[in-house]
Design a protein around this motif. Structure first.
Motif, PDB file in Angstrom:
ATOM      1  N   GLN A 106      -3.182  -8.376  -7.705  1.00 17.72           N
ATOM      2  CA  GLN A 106      -4.212  -7.996  -6.879  1.00 17.72           C
ATOM      3  C   GLN A 106      -3.537  -7.096  -5.702  1.00 17.72           C
ATOM      4  OE1 GLN A 106      -7.056 -10.522  -4.967  1.00 17.72           O
ATOM      5  NE2 GLN A 106      -7.660 -11.491  -6.819  1.00 17.72           N
ATOM      6  N   THR A 107      -2.698  -6.103  -6.254  1.00 21.88           N
ATOM      7  CA  THR A 107      -2.053  -5.076  -5.448  1.00 21.88           C
ATOM      8  C   THR A 107      -2.479  -3.827  -5.756  1.00 21.88           C
ATOM      9  OG1 THR A 107      -0.084  -5.269  -6.796  1.00 21.88           O
ATOM     10  CG2 THR A 107       0.088  -6.681  -4.957  1.00 21.88           C
ATOM     11  N   MET A 108      -2.019  -2.892  -5.276  1.00 22.11           N
ATOM     12  CA  MET A 108      -2.389  -1.424  -5.548  1.00 22.11           C
ATOM     13  C   MET A 108      -1.405  -1.029  -6.651  1.00 22.11           C
ATOM     14  SD  MET A 108      -4.968  -0.704  -3.588  1.00 22.11           S
ATOM     15  CE  MET A 108      -5.070   1.262  -3.557  1.00 22.11           C
ATOM     16  N   SER A 109      -2.058  -0.076  -7.604  1.00 25.17           N
ATOM     17  CA  SER A 109      -1.104   0.462  -8.781  1.00 25.17           C
ATOM     18  C   SER A 109      -0.275   1.378  -8.044  1.00 25.17           C
ATOM     19  CB  SER A 109      -1.995   1.075  -9.713  1.00 25.17           C
ATOM     20  OG  SER A 109      -1.194   1.745 -10.899  1.00 25.17           O
ATOM     21  N   GLU A 141     -11.818  -3.779  -6.896  1.00 26.48           N
ATOM     22  CA  GLU A 141     -13.310  -2.784  -7.119  1.00 26.48           C
ATOM     23  C   GLU A 141     -13.321  -2.769  -8.637  1.00 26.48           C
ATOM     24  OE1 GLU A 141     -12.973   0.558  -4.437  1.00 26.48           O
ATOM     25  OE2 GLU A 141     -11.270  -0.044  -3.641  1.00 26.48           O
ATOM     26  N   LYS A 143      -7.602   3.244  -5.977  1.00 24.99           N
ATOM     27  CA  LYS A 143      -8.630   2.067  -5.561  1.00 24.99           C
ATOM     28  C   LYS A 143      -8.114   0.658  -5.972  1.00 24.99           C
ATOM     29  CE  LYS A 143     -13.126   3.662  -6.894  1.00 24.99           C
ATOM     30  NZ  LYS A 143     -14.358   3.073  -7.569  1.00 24.99           N
ATOM     31  N   HIS A 144      -8.234  -0.440  -5.129  1.00 23.09           N
ATOM     32  CA  HIS A 144      -7.827  -1.733  -5.473  1.00 23.09           C
ATOM     33  C   HIS A 144      -8.251  -2.421  -6.584  1.00 23.09           C
ATOM     34  CE1 HIS A 144      -6.582  -5.779  -4.404  1.00 23.09           C
ATOM     35  NE2 HIS A 144      -5.879  -5.442  -3.618  1.00 23.09           N
ATOM     36  N   ALA A 172      -1.293  -4.778 -11.334  1.00 24.03           N
ATOM     37  CA  ALA A 172      -1.872  -4.517 -10.109  1.00 24.03           C
ATOM     38  C   ALA A 172      -3.119  -5.627 -10.149  1.00 24.03           C
ATOM     39  CB  ALA A 172      -2.239  -3.223  -9.919  1.00 24.03           C
ATOM     40  N   GLU A 229      -5.580   5.128 -10.946  1.00 25.98           N
ATOM     41  CA  GLU A 229      -5.748   4.145 -10.441  1.00 25.98           C
ATOM     42  C   GLU A 229      -5.309   3.544  -9.022  1.00 25.98           C
ATOM     43  OE1 GLU A 229      -6.969   4.956 -14.332  1.00 25.98           O
ATOM     44  OE2 GLU A 229      -4.873   4.436 -13.864  1.00 25.98           O
ATOM     45  N   ARG A 230      -4.450   4.554  -8.637  1.00 25.43           N
ATOM     46  CA  ARG A 230      -3.705   4.024  -7.391  1.00 25.43           C
ATOM     47  C   ARG A 230      -4.600   4.274  -6.046  1.00 25.43           C
ATOM     48  NH1 ARG A 230      -2.197   8.952  -8.458  1.00 25.43           N
ATOM     49  NH2 ARG A 230      -2.190  10.607  -6.631  1.00 25.43           N
TER      50      ARG A 230
END
Length: 456
Positions: free
Chosen positions: A328-331, A343, A339-340, A324, A336-337
């Motif tokens: 630079q994608t969401m988990s 961050e 937060k981007h 992720a 952790e899903r």
């Protein structure tokens, strides 16, 4: 007499129910103990595994040639929980030996831009317990420096010469993922192998680690060296011994500065420095640090242009967060899903700034440097602490290593962390052999392989 007998039965029943309740209550609590003073893991927040963490994700199964994976296991009686888990992991591993991908013993020559040369593994000892796995891949990487005083040149003249493997792969990257390697490493749970991660997820994750920066810890040495012949690394733990040490400038003067977990620097620069080139963590220890050390000012990993993020994979969530961050994608799942990844690691995070320790390296550290006496009973939950992995990785990477903030025999004189506002005694945890770690730092220091900061 009958009444007395009934009372006795009732008392026994109540006692049994009480024992069951106490046992269940203890299983729900984190493992911890207090032990006689010798060692602390002051550089690491509590990351003791929960019962859910100890399970392994089932690998894809196949019924073809299962006995060929390990015939000895089929007839061996599993007398311990560790042996049972090992047998399950080996039986569940897919038989992919007929794949056309390169084998574990391939001697494929690569040029310096493609990566290290992989050589065959040495066979394990015939008497070796199956959970140890003291057999490793070899990555032949040319030294980045011509330093005549490098650790790798001196280690054979010390007591550590027989343990030290110069060509052990420290980092894993895209070319390490083959069906054969998966079959081998899916035998080992947790951070010691790939039993916790599905093959497809592993492929998709490590495919982003496909550049020179992925397999070189000091990937910018040519730019950073400034004509120096030797790479100098400072490895900074979070121990209270650093408080009022005035070692900040000395630490920052090194080429590379390794930190881990709750690495708070703001407001403590005079004692611990401000630079971070390598930050070692697992997703679990990072999240625990953010919860435990928020009052001290820890909001997440250090962020700077020179900072590299070195994952210590304990679960599949580490692989998912790493991918992720690289994309630079969401988990897709896990804590952790929400937060981007920017961050955590900043807006400039990319695959070039991400690295991940190889399971062979962690297992090698456990087997050769930090092997507890009761390994067979605790092997599934035990691993070297995050700070220990970081320090030993530097030992295998840098020419010269200075260690700060690690435990010394006078640790009772200092608080648990340098950022504590009141004195806090050092904590001990069951998933690391902390006594063994402190002894090792002393031995490495006296052997001249590291320079350990001590007040005495």
């Amino acid at each position: 007499m009958a009444l007395r007998r009934k009372l006795l039965v009732c008392m026994l029943t109540v006692s049994l129910l009480l024992c069951v309740y106490v046992l269940c209550f203890n299983l729900e609590r984190p493992f911890s103990w207090s032990i006689p003073p010798l060692l602390s893991d002051s550089e690491e927040p509590p990351d003791r595994p929960s019962l859910a963490d100890r399970g392994t994700q089932p690998a894809p199964t196949t019924h073809q040639n299962r006995a060929a994976l390990n015939p000895a296991l089929k007839t061996r009686t599993a007398t311990t929980a560790a042996a049972k888990l090992q047998a399950q992991a080996e039986n569940d591993a897919p038989d992919l030996s007929k794949s056309s991908s390169k084998s574990d013993g391939a001697d494929k020559t690569r040029n310096s831009t493609r990566g290290p040369t992989v050589r065959p593994m040495k066979p394990a000892r015939a008497t070796e317990p199956p959970f140890v796995g003291d057999t490793y891949m070899s990555d032949y990487i040319n030294p980045q420096t011509g330093c005549t005083d490098a650790i790798r040149r001196r280690v054979n003249q010390t007591e550590f010469g027989g343990r030290f493997l110069e060509h052990i792969p420290i980092l894993q990257w895209a070319e390490h993922v083959t069906p054969e390697q998966y079959q081998r490493l899916s035998r080992y749970p947790g951070t010691h192998g790939w039993a916790v991660i599905e093959y497809k997820t592993l492929q998709e994750t490590l495919s982003v680690l496909n550049s020179t920066a992925s397999w070189q810890m000091l990937d910018d040495w040519k730019r950073r060296s400034n004509k120096s012949e030797c790479s100098r690394c400072a490895v900074v733990g979070n121990g209270g011994i650093l408080k009022d040490s005035k070692k900040g400038k000395e630490i920052d003067s090194h080429h590379y500065i390794f930190r881990t977990n709750g690495a708070v620097t703001k407001g403590f620069e005079e004692d611990v420095g401000s630079r971070t080139t390598h930050y070692t963590f697992s997703s679990n220890t990072m999240m625990n640090s953010m919860r435990s050390y928020a009052r001290a000012g820890y909001r997440g990993p250090p962020v700077s242009e020179e900072t590299r993020y070195v994952f210590l994979p304990d679960h599949d969530r580490d692989y998912l967060l790493m991918k992720a961050a690289a994309t630079q994608t969401m988990s897709p799942k896990g804590p952790e899903r929400a937060k981007h990844p920017t961050e955590y690691f900043g807006k400039d995070v990319s695959a070039a700034k991400l690295k991940m320790y190889h399971p062979d390296f962690i297992r090698y550290l456990r087997n050769r440097f930090l092997r507890p006496r009761a390994l067979q009973k605790v092997y599934n939950m035990y691993r070297p602490s995050t700070g220990a992995v970081m320090l030993l990785a530097a030992l295998h990477t840098c020419d010269q290593v200075s260690a700060y903030g690690f435990m010394t025999p006078d640790y009772k004189n200092y608080s648990d962390h340098y950022f504590d506002n009141i004195y806090r005694p050092v904590g001990f945890f069951a998933n690391h052999d902390l006594r063994l770690e402190m002894n090792l730092w002393q031995q490495l220091h006296h052997a001249g392989l590291i320079q350990l900061y001590m007040r005495q």
